[in-house]
Every structure is written in structure tokens, then in C-alpha cells.
Design a protein around this motif. Structure first.
Motif, short mmCIF file in Angstrom:
data_model
loop_
_atom_site.label_atom_id
_atom_site.label_comp_id
_atom_site.label_asym_id
_atom_site.label_seq_id
_atom_site.Cartn_x
_atom_site.Cartn_y
_atom_site.Cartn_z
N ARG A 1 0.81 -1.21 0.00
CA ARG A 1 0.00 0.00 0.00
C ARG A 1 0.85 1.27 0.00
N ASP A 2 2.17 1.10 -0.07
CA ASP A 2 3.05 2.27 0.00
C ASP A 2 4.12 2.26 -1.10
N ARG A 3 3.68 1.88 -2.30
CA ARG A 3 4.55 1.89 -3.47
C ARG A 3 5.79 1.01 -3.32
N GLY A 4 5.59 -0.15 -2.69
CA GLY A 4 6.63 -1.15 -2.68
C GLY A 4 7.59 -1.13 -1.51
N LEU A 5 7.35 -0.28 -0.51
CA LEU A 5 8.25 -0.24 0.64
C LEU A 5 7.99 -1.40 1.60
N THR A 6 6.71 -1.68 1.88
CA THR A 6 6.34 -2.80 2.75
C THR A 6 5.27 -3.63 2.06
N TRP A 7 5.27 -4.94 2.36
CA TRP A 7 4.40 -5.87 1.65
C TRP A 7 3.75 -6.84 2.64
N THR A 8 2.54 -7.28 2.29
CA THR A 8 1.92 -8.45 2.91
C THR A 8 1.76 -9.50 1.81
N VAL A 9 1.51 -10.74 2.19
CA VAL A 9 1.38 -11.80 1.19
C VAL A 9 0.27 -12.75 1.59
N ALA A 10 -0.44 -13.28 0.60
CA ALA A 10 -1.55 -14.20 0.83
C ALA A 10 -1.48 -15.35 -0.15
#
Length: 356
Positions: free
Chosen positions: A218-227
Motif C-alpha cells: 500500500r506504500d509503493r513497494g516499501l512494505t508488503w503483505t502476502v496471501a
């Protein structure tokens, strides 16, 4: 202001036409079909940027890049002068003059070029210097801000970022990226393993490992979640493409790309931005490599693959075949015009013919 209103109204009409075309039974007299736009090339086009009814860009094998400005009646070869032999797998275009082009491969074969004069000249914005990296897809939030992704390096997917329209790129910190699974990677099959929507949301689709997954930032690739997704995963299978109508509603397609191999559960949907995924109740019958959600089309979307094309009017929950021709990728412009491209130089625009 009147011009803006007319433009938005026309976009709405085009989206409605796409939705209406997909609603017509495939074998009825009339309905959706691909109108061929012969390119005169035998390249395989997996990169496609639909700008509008008249303008589209193609990126393909053998260092091939084509552009049309007359709805596919003619195509111009606009490849970079030093691109011979490169595998161009993704292209993002902002209009008839500005585009960003991705070449894939080991080491310095992975490159990003930029043009601002319709492809008459290109500048090299990025050349990979890490032998462990292999870039697959590129996406843009607007004409300045974009990302490209590499298969895992040291156990995590690598993301590079630009804030000047592709003139320069930097590797983003990896600490916000969850660890990759053994064998997990992106598929550079349609330019849709990395897609964005709005100003900050971006999704990354994977396969190859023990599970097929979709990452979300949600912040242009700085932090990620995965499902996890319900699509089967293995060395030749997983999620090949994703498309989002907004920040919450998305479609994932894929399967097993090997000819003749079954591809059950070849599509899934999300209504919560990718936190959870549900398998389509009636997915495409075979592997699909590309998917697009036309603007203003509501729940109507289209998916393509080497064995045919399918449409949905239920936001990806059920699919119906409408064409058996081979395409690798599909993209829809902001005016609702959809283009597809694939092997043997194939390119086409989605049309709707009325019965009778």
C-alpha cells in the motif's frame, strides 16, 4: 470542463460496450470478437500497452517493439537501436510518445528503457548488474512513479523504483518484503505479474513454489503483505497475471503453461485487496496468462491464453469462452478499448458486432 465531461462520458460508453459484448453468447450471431491488426512480424508479443482506440505499443521477442497510432492499420518498428536479441516482455505507455520498456534475462539482459519521442530514440534507465537478479514485470502509478520486480535475490523478491518517469531507478530496501518460498518466482508471460492501481497500491503475483501467492503493498513497494491463492502451484504453474478494478476487487489467472497439461482452478477473485482469495466457481477451462479489467465495465473482464479467450460478467467468479485464438497478453485503455497480442506477431482489438 465540457471537454473533460465528454471524455468521461465516452469512457463510460466504451466500458458499457465491453460489458455488453461479453454478455453475448460466444456462438451467437454477433457478440465479442478480436479484430486482427496484422503487424507483419513473427515475434511473440508478451508486452502490451493499450493507450486507446488508435494507439497501442507491443514488446516482444528478438528485440521487437512496435507502435500503432491508427488503430492497428499500420505498425512502426520503434525498437531501441541496441536492443537486437533482447527479450522485451513488458511495456508501459502513457501516450503515443512516452513509454517505458522492460527487457528480461540473466544479468545485464534485464534492462529498462525510456522514450519520449514515440520510440525514435530510447535512453537506458537501468541495466541490471547483479547476476542473481532476473526482472519480470514493470508497472506505473502515474507518468513519473513506477516499480519493476525481480525474482528473489537472497531469499526475497527485489523491487526497483523510479520517480522520474524511468530516467533513473534505485533498489528498494528488502526488509519490508516477506521471504520467498523455495522455487517461488514471477512469470514473465504477459507483463502482468506486477500491477498497480491508484497512487500507491501494487500487487505481485507468483508461482513456482509450493503455493501460488499474491503480495500487496500500500506504500509503493516499501512494505508488503502476502496471501496464498487457491491456484495450484509448481515449477510450471501458479498465478501468471492479476488485474484490479479498484483497491479491493481483483482477479488472478494462471494454471500450468505446458501444452496439454490440465489447469484446474485457473482463476480466483478477491474483494479485500488481496488479503484473501476464492477460486472461481466456473474458471476458464485452460491455462490463462493475461487478464484485464476495462475501465467503467463494472463486473466485466477478459482473460486470454494460448488456447483462447474468456469473458466474465461476474467479477471473475464465472467465465465463458468467446474465442479460441492464441494470445499471451491483454490490456485495456482508459477509454475502455481492449487490445490483445501473442505469438506469430498476433495483435487484435476487441470489437462487438450486433446480431442480425
Amino acid at each position: 470542463m465540457r471537454a473533460v465531461v465528454r471524455k468521461l462520458a465516452m469512457a463510460g460508453v466504451c466500458g458499457a460496450v465491453v460489458a455488453a459484448s461479453l454478455a453475448v453468447p460466444a456462438r451467437a450471431a454477433g457478440g465479442p470478437s478480436w479484430r486482427p491488426a496484422p503487424t507483419g512480424s513473427d515475434a511473440r508479443f508478451r508486452g502490451l500497452a493499450a493507450v486507446g482506440h488508435d494507439v497501442a505499443w507491443l514488446a516482444g521477442s528478438g528485440g521487437t517493439v512496435l507502435r500503432t497510432t491508427d488503430g492497428g492499420r499500420t505498425w512502426q518498428n520503434v525498437a531501441p537501436a541496441d536492443g537486437a536479441g533482447l527479450e522485451f516482455r513488458d511495456i508501459e505507455a502513457f501516450d503515443a510518445r512516452r513509454a517505458v520498456l522492460l527487457a528480461i534475462g540473466e544479468g545485464d539482459a534485464s534492462r529498462v528503457y525510456r522514450t519520449s519521442d514515440g520510440g525514435r530514440s530510447w535512453t537506458l534507465g537501468f541495466k541490471n548488474d547483479d547476476p542473481k537478479a532476473f526482472y519480470d514485470c514493470v508497472t506505473f502509478f502515474d507518468s513519473r512513479h513506477g516499480l519493476a520486480m525481480s525474482d528473489p535475490v537472497d531469499g526475497r523478491f527485489r523491487i526497483i523504483s523510479t520517480s522520474d518517469g524511468g530516467r533513473s531507478w534505485r533498489v528498494l530496501p528488502s526488509k519490508g518484503m516477506p521471504p520467498a518460498l523455495e522455487g517461488e518466482a514471477g512469470f514473465a508471460a504477459s507483463g502482468q505479474c506486477l500491477v498497480s492501481h491508484g497512487k500507491r497500491d501494487v500487487w505481485l503475483a507468483t508461482g513456482g513454489g509450493s503455493r501460488s501467492r499474491v503480495f500487496h503493498s500500500r506504500d509503493r513497494g516499501l512494505t508488503w503483505t502476502v496471501a496464498d491463492t487457491p491456484l495450484p502451484s509448481g515449477p510450471a504453474s501458479g498465478v501468471f497475471a492479476v488485474a484490479f478494478r479498484d483497491s479491493r476487487h481483483g482477479i488472478a489467472v494462471g494454471g500450468d503453461y505446458r501444452p496439454g497439461e490440465p489447469s484446474p482452478k485457473a482463476a480466483a477473485t478477491t474483494g479485500d485487496g488481496g488479503r484473501t482469495w476464492r477460486v472461481a466457481s466456473r474458471p476458464p477451462a485452460e491455462y490463462r496468462s493475461g487478464v484485464a479489467w476495462p475501465a467503467y465495465s463494472g463486473p466485466a473482464a477478459v482473460a486470454v491464453g494460448p488456447t483462447g479467450s474468456d469473458g466474465t460478467l461476474t467479477a471473475g467468479r464465472t467465465w465463458k469462452s468467446f474465442d479460441t485464438g492464441s494470445f499471451d497478453t491483454v490490456d485495456c485503455a482508459s477509454d475502455g478499448t481492449c487490445w490483445a497480442a501473442g505469438e506469430q506477431g498476433r495483435a487484435a482489438r476487441l470489437t462487438f458486432s450486433r446480431a442480425g
